[in-house]
Structures are given as C-alpha cells and as structure tokens.
Design a protein around this motif. Sequence first.
Motif, PDB file in Angstrom:
ATOM      1  N   TYR A 154       0.819  -1.215   0.000  1.00 33.93           N
ATOM      2  CA  TYR A 154       0.000   0.000   0.000  1.00 33.93           C
ATOM      3  C   TYR A 154       0.858   1.273   0.000  1.00 33.93           C
ATOM      4  O   TYR A 154       0.400   2.345  -0.391  1.00 33.93           O
ATOM      5  CB  TYR A 154      -0.927   0.051   1.215  1.00 33.93           C
ATOM      6  N   ARG A 155       2.087   1.156   0.466  1.00 33.80           N
ATOM      7  CA  ARG A 155       2.945   2.333   0.615  1.00 33.80           C
ATOM      8  C   ARG A 155       3.149   3.103  -0.701  1.00 33.80           C
ATOM      9  O   ARG A 155       3.023   4.333  -0.715  1.00 33.80           O
ATOM     10  CB  ARG A 155       4.276   1.940   1.246  1.00 33.80           C
ATOM     11  N   PRO A 156       3.461   2.426  -1.830  1.00 34.85           N
ATOM     12  CA  PRO A 156       3.655   3.197  -3.075  1.00 34.85           C
ATOM     13  C   PRO A 156       2.425   4.007  -3.480  1.00 34.85           C
ATOM     14  O   PRO A 156       2.552   5.101  -4.030  1.00 34.85           O
ATOM     15  CB  PRO A 156       3.975   2.118  -4.118  1.00 34.85           C
ATOM     16  N   GLN A 157       1.233   3.471  -3.209  1.00 35.29           N
ATOM     17  CA  GLN A 157       0.011   4.200  -3.526  1.00 35.29           C
ATOM     18  C   GLN A 157      -0.045   5.503  -2.731  1.00 35.29           C
ATOM     19  O   GLN A 157      -0.326   6.573  -3.281  1.00 35.29           O
ATOM     20  CB  GLN A 157      -1.208   3.335  -3.222  1.00 35.29           C
ATOM     21  N   LEU A 158       0.240   5.427  -1.451  1.00 34.67           N
ATOM     22  CA  LEU A 158       0.173   6.612  -0.601  1.00 34.67           C
ATOM     23  C   LEU A 158       1.309   7.597  -0.908  1.00 34.67           C
ATOM     24  O   LEU A 158       1.108   8.810  -0.907  1.00 34.67           O
ATOM     25  CB  LEU A 158       0.203   6.185   0.867  1.00 34.67           C
ATOM     26  N   VAL A 159       2.501   7.078  -1.175  1.00 33.60           N
ATOM     27  CA  VAL A 159       3.620   7.960  -1.548  1.00 33.60           C
ATOM     28  C   VAL A 159       3.276   8.708  -2.834  1.00 33.60           C
ATOM     29  O   VAL A 159       3.516   9.915  -2.944  1.00 33.60           O
ATOM     30  CB  VAL A 159       4.938   7.166  -1.692  1.00 33.60           C
ATOM     31  N   THR A 160       2.677   8.007  -3.796  1.00 36.19           N
ATOM     32  CA  THR A 160       2.283   8.656  -5.052  1.00 36.19           C
ATOM     33  C   THR A 160       1.225   9.724  -4.800  1.00 36.19           C
ATOM     34  O   THR A 160       1.278  10.810  -5.387  1.00 36.19           O
ATOM     35  CB  THR A 160       1.777   7.606  -6.062  1.00 36.19           C
ATOM     36  N   GLN A 161       0.285   9.444  -3.930  1.00 34.97           N
ATOM     37  CA  GLN A 161      -0.710  10.460  -3.586  1.00 34.97           C
ATOM     38  C   GLN A 161      -0.038  11.688  -2.979  1.00 34.97           C
ATOM     39  O   GLN A 161      -0.449  12.820  -3.250  1.00 34.97           O
ATOM     40  CB  GLN A 161      -1.749   9.877  -2.637  1.00 34.97           C
ATOM     41  N   CYS A 162       0.975  11.483  -2.169  1.00 32.55           N
ATOM     42  CA  CYS A 162       1.719  12.613  -1.594  1.00 32.55           C
ATOM     43  C   CYS A 162       2.418  13.412  -2.690  1.00 32.55           C
ATOM     44  O   CYS A 162       2.433  14.650  -2.659  1.00 32.55           O
ATOM     45  CB  CYS A 162       2.730  12.122  -0.557  1.00 32.55           C
ATOM     46  N   ILE A 163       3.011  12.718  -3.663  1.00 31.34           N
ATOM     47  CA  ILE A 163       3.669  13.407  -4.778  1.00 31.34           C
ATOM     48  C   ILE A 163       2.652  14.255  -5.535  1.00 31.34           C
ATOM     49  O   ILE A 163       2.888  15.428  -5.810  1.00 31.34           O
ATOM     50  CB  ILE A 163       4.353  12.392  -5.716  1.00 31.34           C
ATOM     51  N   VAL A 164       1.512  13.658  -5.881  1.00 32.99           N
ATOM     52  CA  VAL A 164       0.496  14.355  -6.678  1.00 32.99           C
ATOM     53  C   VAL A 164      -0.062  15.561  -5.927  1.00 32.99           C
ATOM     54  O   VAL A 164      -0.238  16.636  -6.506  1.00 32.99           O
ATOM     55  CB  VAL A 164      -0.637  13.394  -7.094  1.00 32.99           C
ATOM     56  N   THR A 165      -0.327  15.406  -4.645  1.00 37.01           N
ATOM     57  CA  THR A 165      -0.960  16.484  -3.882  1.00 37.01           C
ATOM     58  C   THR A 165       0.042  17.472  -3.284  1.00 37.01           C
ATOM     59  O   THR A 165      -0.362  18.493  -2.734  1.00 37.01           O
ATOM     60  CB  THR A 165      -1.824  15.914  -2.742  1.00 37.01           C
ATOM     61  N   GLY A 166       1.333  17.147  -3.359  1.00 33.10           N
ATOM     62  CA  GLY A 166       2.353  18.010  -2.768  1.00 33.10           C
ATOM     63  C   GLY A 166       2.395  17.918  -1.256  1.00 33.10           C
ATOM     64  O   GLY A 166       2.883  18.831  -0.583  1.00 33.10           O
ATOM     65  N   SER A 167       1.918  16.813  -0.708  1.00 31.00           N
ATOM     66  CA  SER A 167       1.846  16.635   0.747  1.00 31.00           C
ATOM     67  C   SER A 167       3.109  15.968   1.284  1.00 31.00           C
ATOM     68  O   SER A 167       3.703  15.128   0.621  1.00 31.00           O
ATOM     69  CB  SER A 167       0.636  15.767   1.119  1.00 31.00           C
ATOM     70  N   ALA A 168       3.450  16.300   2.504  1.00 33.65           N
ATOM     71  CA  ALA A 168       4.615  15.698   3.156  1.00 33.65           C
ATOM     72  C   ALA A 168       4.282  14.380   3.834  1.00 33.65           C
ATOM     73  O   ALA A 168       5.173  13.602   4.169  1.00 33.65           O
ATOM     74  CB  ALA A 168       5.195  16.668   4.187  1.00 33.65           C
ATOM     75  N   ARG A 169       2.967  14.100   4.010  1.00 39.94           N
ATOM     76  CA  ARG A 169       2.553  12.889   4.722  1.00 39.94           C
ATOM     77  C   ARG A 169       1.203  12.441   4.188  1.00 39.94           C
ATOM     78  O   ARG A 169       0.398  13.238   3.740  1.00 39.94           O
ATOM     79  CB  ARG A 169       2.446  13.189   6.220  1.00 39.94           C
ATOM     80  N   GLY A 170       0.971  11.126   4.272  1.00 34.50           N
ATOM     81  CA  GLY A 170      -0.316  10.545   3.902  1.00 34.50           C
ATOM     82  C   GLY A 170      -0.743   9.552   4.965  1.00 34.50           C
ATOM     83  O   GLY A 170       0.067   9.128   5.799  1.00 34.50           O
ATOM     84  N   TRP A 171      -2.020   9.164   4.932  1.00 36.90           N
ATOM     85  CA  TRP A 171      -2.608   8.302   5.961  1.00 36.90           C
ATOM     86  C   TRP A 171      -3.341   7.132   5.327  1.00 36.90           C
ATOM     87  O   TRP A 171      -3.888   7.254   4.239  1.00 36.90           O
ATOM     88  CB  TRP A 171      -3.598   9.096   6.801  1.00 36.90           C
ATOM     89  N   THR A 172      -3.384   6.040   6.051  1.00 36.98           N
ATOM     90  CA  THR A 172      -4.246   4.939   5.682  1.00 36.98           C
ATOM     91  C   THR A 172      -5.018   4.508   6.923  1.00 36.98           C
ATOM     92  O   THR A 172      -4.491   4.583   8.037  1.00 36.98           O
ATOM     93  CB  THR A 172      -3.458   3.757   5.070  1.00 36.98           C
ATOM     94  N   ALA A 173      -6.265   4.129   6.705  1.00 36.11           N
ATOM     95  CA  ALA A 173      -7.122   3.644   7.788  1.00 36.11           C
ATOM     96  C   ALA A 173      -7.790   2.375   7.292  1.00 36.11           C
ATOM     97  O   ALA A 173      -8.221   2.307   6.140  1.00 36.11           O
ATOM     98  CB  ALA A 173      -8.173   4.695   8.134  1.00 36.11           C
ATOM     99  N   ALA A 174      -7.854   1.364   8.148  1.00 34.81           N
ATOM    100  CA  ALA A 174      -8.399   0.079   7.709  1.00 34.81           C
ATOM    101  C   ALA A 174      -9.290  -0.551   8.778  1.00 34.81           C
ATOM    102  O   ALA A 174      -8.989  -0.475   9.969  1.00 34.81           O
ATOM    103  CB  ALA A 174      -7.263  -0.874   7.364  1.00 34.81           C
ATOM    104  N   LEU A 175     -10.349  -1.181   8.296  1.00 33.69           N
ATOM    105  CA  LEU A 175     -11.204  -2.008   9.137  1.00 33.69           C
ATOM    106  C   LEU A 175     -10.970  -3.452   8.712  1.00 33.69           C
ATOM    107  O   LEU A 175     -11.205  -3.815   7.558  1.00 33.69           O
ATOM    108  CB  LEU A 175     -12.678  -1.635   8.958  1.00 33.69           C
ATOM    109  N   LEU A 176     -10.472  -4.258   9.634  1.00 33.86           N
ATOM    110  CA  LEU A 176     -10.077  -5.632   9.321  1.00 33.86           C
ATOM    111  C   LEU A 176     -10.965  -6.619  10.067  1.00 33.86           C
ATOM    112  O   LEU A 176     -11.179  -6.478  11.274  1.00 33.86           O
ATOM    113  CB  LEU A 176      -8.613  -5.851   9.694  1.00 33.86           C
ATOM    114  N   GLY A 177     -11.467  -7.587   9.342  1.00 38.26           N
ATOM    115  CA  GLY A 177     -12.333  -8.585   9.950  1.00 38.26           C
ATOM    116  C   GLY A 177     -13.610  -8.008  10.514  1.00 38.26           C
ATOM    117  O   GLY A 177     -14.270  -8.642  11.332  1.00 38.26           O
ATOM    118  N   GLY A 178     -13.943  -6.796  10.116  1.00 34.25           N
ATOM    119  CA  GLY A 178     -15.162  -6.152  10.587  1.00 34.25           C
ATOM    120  C   GLY A 178     -15.126  -5.678  12.021  1.00 34.25           C
ATOM    121  O   GLY A 178     -16.104  -5.130  12.517  1.00 34.25           O
TER     122      GLY A 178
END
Length: 191
Positions: A135-159
């Motif tokens: 998942y990291r490359p997806q978030l790093v790319t989002q940071c590049i596109v948006t010009g952000s220094a940091r990105g976040w991920t949130a997950a619900l696992l197993g409900g």
Amino acid sequence: MSAAFEIVATQADESAWQEARRSLVTASDVSAILGLNQWRSALEVWARKMGRMDDPDMSGNEPVYFGRLLEPIVIGEFGRRTGRKAEPTNVLKRSVAYPWLGATEDFDTEGEPGESKTGSSYALSDWSEGMPGHYRPQLVTQCIVTGSARGWTAALLGGQRFVYDSVVPTDKERAAILEATEAFARCLRDD
C-alpha cells in the motif's frame, strides 16, 4: 504559491473518471508497476490502459462492494480516533509538476491524502507492524500528486479491528516512483 495538482475528473461521472484514469499513471497502478502487487502486474496495467484488456467486472465482487459501502464508516472512525478532520474526496487529481501522474485518494485529512481499506481477518497479521508494504507506493504517489509531506491509511479488518498508519515519503521513494512511472508513461505514449 501555485497548486500542486489540478482536478481532472470526479467519480460522480464514472465514465469520464475512468477515461481520465486510463490517460494517467495513477497511484493505484504504482505498486504493480514496481512489481509489489500480488494481484496485478505492470503488463496488465499497460494492457488495460492501452485498451488491449478489459477492466474486470467488479459488480459481483463482495469484498469490493463492502469496501465501498464501509468507506464512509472507516473515514469517520479515522477522524474520531485521530481528532483530525477527514473528508471524502472522490476526485481524480493530476500532478502539475509530473503531468503523467494522477491520484484519487479516498479522503483528505487536513490537506494530506488518506486511503480507506477493508480486509478480512486473515489480513490482520499483514498490519501487525503498520501498513502493509504494497500500500505504501500508492500513498507515496498520492503525496507526490498532492504536494503533501505525509499521507494516511485507515483500515477495518475482519469487521472489528480498526487500524491506521501514516507515511512520510523519503526522497529515495519519491525518486524511485517518479523514475518508474515516467518510464511507464513513456511506454504508454510511445506504443
């Protein structure tokens, strides 16, 4: 200061959004391009963008269905647990500096991109030390596109297990993604 990105499509117009995605290397393509995605290859990404392979029909895919259904809940819970404002975005952004690169982050949290994920209880061990590497490359790319220094991920696992993590891209990661995606974009353009 000029904007890091421009909005090129919204998910409200699904066909225009899909067409715009085909014209860009998007954040969700990057792990496959780098060979880190167990579900897709760079060749498959290329074939779909070139119209030589149809996108799969995900209409009957229950994990995709429930992922989309639960996305607002995951985003809301991220905001509740972190105290950060988190708003769904649902727009395709194209980088001004790197015009071959695009991203549709699931949410914006105070100017930083965020991704909402859901997974089965089998995925719990993948998150034991933070966000899984694919998942990291997806978030790093989002940071590049948006010009952000940091990105976040949130997950619900197993409900029933909620996790979140942040990514601060390194210069090395940014450079590797830019090099690989620019080369991939040239392959698309020069085919």
